[in-house]
Design a protein around this motif. Structure first.
Motif, PDB file in Angstrom:
ATOM      1  N   SER A  19     -73.803   3.378   6.345  1.00 59.41           N
ATOM      2  CA  SER A  19     -73.697   2.763   7.669  1.00 59.41           C
ATOM      3  C   SER A  19     -74.607   1.546   7.797  1.00 59.41           C
ATOM      4  O   SER A  19     -74.251   0.557   8.451  1.00 59.41           O
ATOM      5  N   LEU A  20     -75.759   1.592   7.159  1.00 57.41           N
ATOM      6  CA  LEU A  20     -76.667   0.441   7.180  1.00 57.41           C
ATOM      7  C   LEU A  20     -76.085  -0.716   6.369  1.00 57.41           C
ATOM      8  O   LEU A  20     -76.181  -1.886   6.770  1.00 57.41           O
ATOM      9  N   THR A  21     -75.475  -0.386   5.235  1.00 60.49           N
ATOM     10  CA  THR A  21     -74.835  -1.420   4.421  1.00 60.49           C
ATOM     11  C   THR A  21     -73.684  -2.060   5.170  1.00 60.49           C
ATOM     12  O   THR A  21     -73.486  -3.287   5.125  1.00 60.49           O
ATOM     13  N   GLU A  22     -72.916  -1.258   5.879  1.00 59.95           N
ATOM     14  CA  GLU A  22     -71.796  -1.792   6.660  1.00 59.95           C
ATOM     15  C   GLU A  22     -72.300  -2.699   7.774  1.00 59.95           C
ATOM     16  O   GLU A  22     -71.675  -3.714   8.090  1.00 59.95           O
ATOM     17  N   ALA A  23     -73.429  -2.347   8.360  1.00 56.03           N
ATOM     18  CA  ALA A  23     -74.025  -3.198   9.392  1.00 56.03           C
ATOM     19  C   ALA A  23     -74.415  -4.549   8.804  1.00 56.03           C
ATOM     20  O   ALA A  23     -74.195  -5.611   9.405  1.00 56.03           O
ATOM     21  N   LEU A  24     -75.013  -4.514   7.618  1.00 56.67           N
ATOM     22  CA  LEU A  24     -75.359  -5.757   6.924  1.00 56.67           C
ATOM     23  C   LEU A  24     -74.121  -6.621   6.724  1.00 56.67           C
ATOM     24  O   LEU A  24     -74.142  -7.834   6.992  1.00 56.67           O
ATOM     25  N   LEU A  25     -73.029  -6.028   6.255  1.00 58.18           N
ATOM     26  CA  LEU A  25     -71.825  -6.799   5.955  1.00 58.18           C
ATOM     27  C   LEU A  25     -71.168  -7.345   7.219  1.00 58.18           C
ATOM     28  O   LEU A  25     -70.564  -8.418   7.194  1.00 58.18           O
ATOM     29  N   ARG A  26     -71.288  -6.620   8.321  1.00 55.93           N
ATOM     30  CA  ARG A  26     -70.766  -7.153   9.590  1.00 55.93           C
ATOM     31  C   ARG A  26     -71.525  -8.406   9.993  1.00 55.93           C
ATOM     32  O   ARG A  26     -70.931  -9.387  10.457  1.00 55.93           O
ATOM     33  N   ILE A  27     -72.827  -8.396   9.807  1.00 56.67           N
ATOM     34  CA  ILE A  27     -73.632  -9.584  10.120  1.00 56.67           C
ATOM     35  C   ILE A  27     -73.268 -10.714   9.170  1.00 56.67           C
ATOM     36  O   ILE A  27     -73.067 -11.859   9.590  1.00 56.67           O
ATOM     37  N   ALA A  28     -73.173 -10.410   7.881  1.00 58.02           N
ATOM     38  CA  ALA A  28     -72.853 -11.440   6.882  1.00 58.02           C
ATOM     39  C   ALA A  28     -71.513 -12.089   7.152  1.00 58.02           C
ATOM     40  O   ALA A  28     -71.357 -13.304   6.987  1.00 58.02           O
ATOM     41  N   THR A  30     -69.978 -12.474   9.998  1.00 62.44           N
ATOM     42  CA  THR A  30     -69.886 -13.186  11.275  1.00 62.44           C
ATOM     43  C   THR A  30     -70.949 -14.265  11.454  1.00 62.44           C
ATOM     44  O   THR A  30     -70.701 -15.286  12.087  1.00 62.44           O
ATOM     45  N   ARG A  31     -72.125 -14.032  10.858  1.00 67.84           N
ATOM     46  CA  ARG A  31     -73.218 -14.994  11.062  1.00 67.84           C
ATOM     47  C   ARG A  31     -73.824 -15.521   9.773  1.00 67.84           C
ATOM     48  O   ARG A  31     -74.702 -16.393   9.804  1.00 67.84           O
ATOM     49  N   GLY A  32     -73.390 -14.997   8.627  1.00 68.25           N
ATOM     50  CA  GLY A  32     -73.925 -15.465   7.354  1.00 68.25           C
ATOM     51  C   GLY A  32     -75.175 -14.708   6.946  1.00 68.25           C
ATOM     52  O   GLY A  32     -75.791 -14.002   7.753  1.00 68.25           O
ATOM     53  N   LEU A  33     -75.566 -14.871   5.689  1.00 71.53           N
ATOM     54  CA  LEU A  33     -76.711 -14.126   5.174  1.00 71.53           C
ATOM     55  C   LEU A  33     -78.043 -14.600   5.747  1.00 71.53           C
ATOM     56  O   LEU A  33     -79.023 -13.853   5.743  1.00 71.53           O
ATOM     57  N   GLU A  44     -78.005  -3.847  14.592  1.00 70.19           N
ATOM     58  CA  GLU A  44     -76.559  -3.758  14.420  1.00 70.19           C
ATOM     59  C   GLU A  44     -76.124  -2.314  14.193  1.00 70.19           C
ATOM     60  O   GLU A  44     -75.062  -1.888  14.671  1.00 70.19           O
ATOM     61  N   ALA A  45     -76.922  -1.554  13.455  1.00 71.32           N
ATOM     62  CA  ALA A  45     -76.586  -0.159  13.156  1.00 71.32           C
ATOM     63  C   ALA A  45     -77.007   0.804  14.268  1.00 71.32           C
ATOM     64  O   ALA A  45     -76.641   1.980  14.238  1.00 71.32           O
ATOM     65  N   GLY A  46     -77.798   0.310  15.227  1.00 67.34           N
ATOM     66  CA  GLY A  46     -78.246   1.159  16.325  1.00 67.34           C
ATOM     67  C   GLY A  46     -79.309   2.160  15.929  1.00 67.34           C
ATOM     68  O   GLY A  46     -79.346   3.290  16.430  1.00 67.34           O
ATOM     69  N   VAL A  47     -80.184   1.749  15.003  1.00 66.70           N
ATOM     70  CA  VAL A  47     -81.267   2.625  14.553  1.00 66.70           C
ATOM     71  C   VAL A  47     -82.576   1.848  14.627  1.00 66.70           C
ATOM     72  O   VAL A  47     -82.591   0.645  14.908  1.00 66.70           O
ATOM     73  N   SER A  48     -83.662   2.526  14.331  1.00 69.15           N
ATOM     74  CA  SER A  48     -84.958   1.856  14.345  1.00 69.15           C
ATOM     75  C   SER A  48     -85.181   1.104  13.035  1.00 69.15           C
ATOM     76  O   SER A  48     -84.534   1.388  12.019  1.00 69.15           O
ATOM     77  N   LEU A  49     -86.094   0.170  13.062  1.00 70.79           N
ATOM     78  CA  LEU A  49     -86.456  -0.576  11.858  1.00 70.79           C
ATOM     79  C   LEU A  49     -86.989   0.377  10.792  1.00 70.79           C
ATOM     80  O   LEU A  49     -86.749   0.171   9.599  1.00 70.79           O
ATOM     81  N   ASP A 112     -64.181  -8.878   4.691  1.00 75.04           N
ATOM     82  CA  ASP A 112     -64.797  -8.746   3.360  1.00 75.04           C
ATOM     83  C   ASP A 112     -64.907 -10.095   2.672  1.00 75.04           C
ATOM     84  O   ASP A 112     -65.930 -10.412   2.043  1.00 75.04           O
ATOM     85  N   GLN A 113     -63.873 -10.909   2.773  1.00 74.31           N
ATOM     86  CA  GLN A 113     -63.911 -12.218   2.116  1.00 74.31           C
ATOM     87  C   GLN A 113     -64.909 -13.154   2.795  1.00 74.31           C
ATOM     88  O   GLN A 113     -65.535 -13.978   2.129  1.00 74.31           O
ATOM     89  N   LEU A 114     -65.071 -13.026   4.088  1.00 75.74           N
ATOM     90  CA  LEU A 114     -66.096 -13.826   4.773  1.00 75.74           C
ATOM     91  C   LEU A 114     -67.489 -13.413   4.298  1.00 75.74           C
ATOM     92  O   LEU A 114     -68.375 -14.255   4.132  1.00 75.74           O
ATOM     93  N   ALA A 115     -67.670 -12.117   4.063  1.00 76.13           N
ATOM     94  CA  ALA A 115     -68.961 -11.640   3.551  1.00 76.13           C
ATOM     95  C   ALA A 115     -69.181 -12.132   2.126  1.00 76.13           C
ATOM     96  O   ALA A 115     -70.283 -12.584   1.775  1.00 76.13           O
ATOM     97  N   TRP A 116     -68.136 -12.050   1.269  1.00 71.17           N
ATOM     98  CA  TRP A 116     -68.251 -12.583  -0.098  1.00 71.17           C
ATOM     99  C   TRP A 116     -68.630 -14.063  -0.048  1.00 71.17           C
ATOM    100  O   TRP A 116     -69.484 -14.534  -0.812  1.00 71.17           O
ATOM    101  N   THR A 117     -67.979 -14.802   0.846  1.00 73.90           N
ATOM    102  CA  THR A 117     -68.242 -16.239   0.974  1.00 73.90           C
ATOM    103  C   THR A 117     -69.686 -16.490   1.399  1.00 73.90           C
ATOM    104  O   THR A 117     -70.331 -17.440   0.938  1.00 73.90           O
ATOM    105  N   ALA A 118     -70.206 -15.628   2.270  1.00 71.81           N
ATOM    106  CA  ALA A 118     -71.604 -15.765   2.706  1.00 71.81           C
ATOM    107  C   ALA A 118     -72.554 -15.586   1.527  1.00 71.81           C
ATOM    108  O   ALA A 118     -73.530 -16.332   1.377  1.00 71.81           O
TER     109      ALA A 118
END
Length: 205
Positions: A19-28, A30-33, A44-49, A112-118
């Motif tokens: 779930s944390l990895t998926e949160a990372l990829l959602r950010i990547a 939409t907003r880039g790395l 993004e994942a709704g958890v603590s740091l 997924d391709q937007l994340a690869w591009t990031a």
């Protein structure tokens, strides 16, 4: 112990890491790395740091997990589409399934391709980029084996170099990905180009 006492819920560590990895990829996607930080992933994942830091020692480890997940998603997409067609697929069909699975044919594929591009864009500008070259290398090697077997079966002309043909097919497909993401053409038009190229490759035997 009282009957109504609450039993602590066991944490599924694999699911939490995913779930944390998926949160990372959602950010990547939409907003880039550049927008990816441990704190942003936590939000993004709704958890603590602390939770992110527990599963990933640093940002680089987190980023590597994102690349591994993108490669795994492509593998799952290919397997699902191949299974929907049947078993014992001929090389021509295998190539079409794999190459069209790379294309952003739906919302999930586009993300997924937007994340690869990031990741790719980050590698062009970052002095110490996260390197995931092993994934495209593995795909290239596997597809070269598919083309080689097709050539040995007489389905592809003997004068074609399997490795070069695969490199050209992947370069074409990645270029088509960019044209779809940039709205130059539709995903269906891009898939038609892939089929056109494969028809030419298998008609030269």
């Amino acid at each position: 112990m009282r009957d109504n006492a609450r039993v602590p819920r066991r944490v599924d560590h694999d699911e939490r890491r995913r779930s944390l990895t998926e949160a990372l990829l959602r950010i990547a996607s939409t907003r880039g790395l550049k927008a990816v930080t441990m704190r942003e992933v936590a939000a993004e994942a709704g958890v603590s740091l602390r939770v992110v830091q527990y599963y990933f020692t640093d940002k680089r480890t987190l980023m590597l997990s994102g690349l591994a997940e993108l490669a795994a998603r492509l593998d799952r997409r290919v397997r699902e589409r191949a299974a929907a067609i049947g078993t014992g697929l001929p090389p021509r069909t295998v190539l079409e399934v794999v190459l069209t699975s790379i294309l952003p044919l739906d919302d999930a594929g586009r993300a997924d391709q937007l994340a690869w591009t990031a990741y790719y864009a980050d590698g062009l500008t970052d002095a110490d980029p996260v390197n995931g070259v092993q994934y495209p290398d593995a795909l290239e090697n596997w597809l070269t084996g598919v083309v080689t077997r097709a050539q040995e079966a007489g389905e592809i002309a003997a004068d074609r170099d399997p490795r070069t043909e695969v490199v050209a097919l992947l370069a074409m497909t990645n270029g088509l990905v960019s044209s779809v993401l940039g709205t130059q053409r539709s995903a269906e038009e891009a898939a038609a180009v892939v089929r056109y190229r494969l028809d030419r490759l298998f008609s030269t035997a």
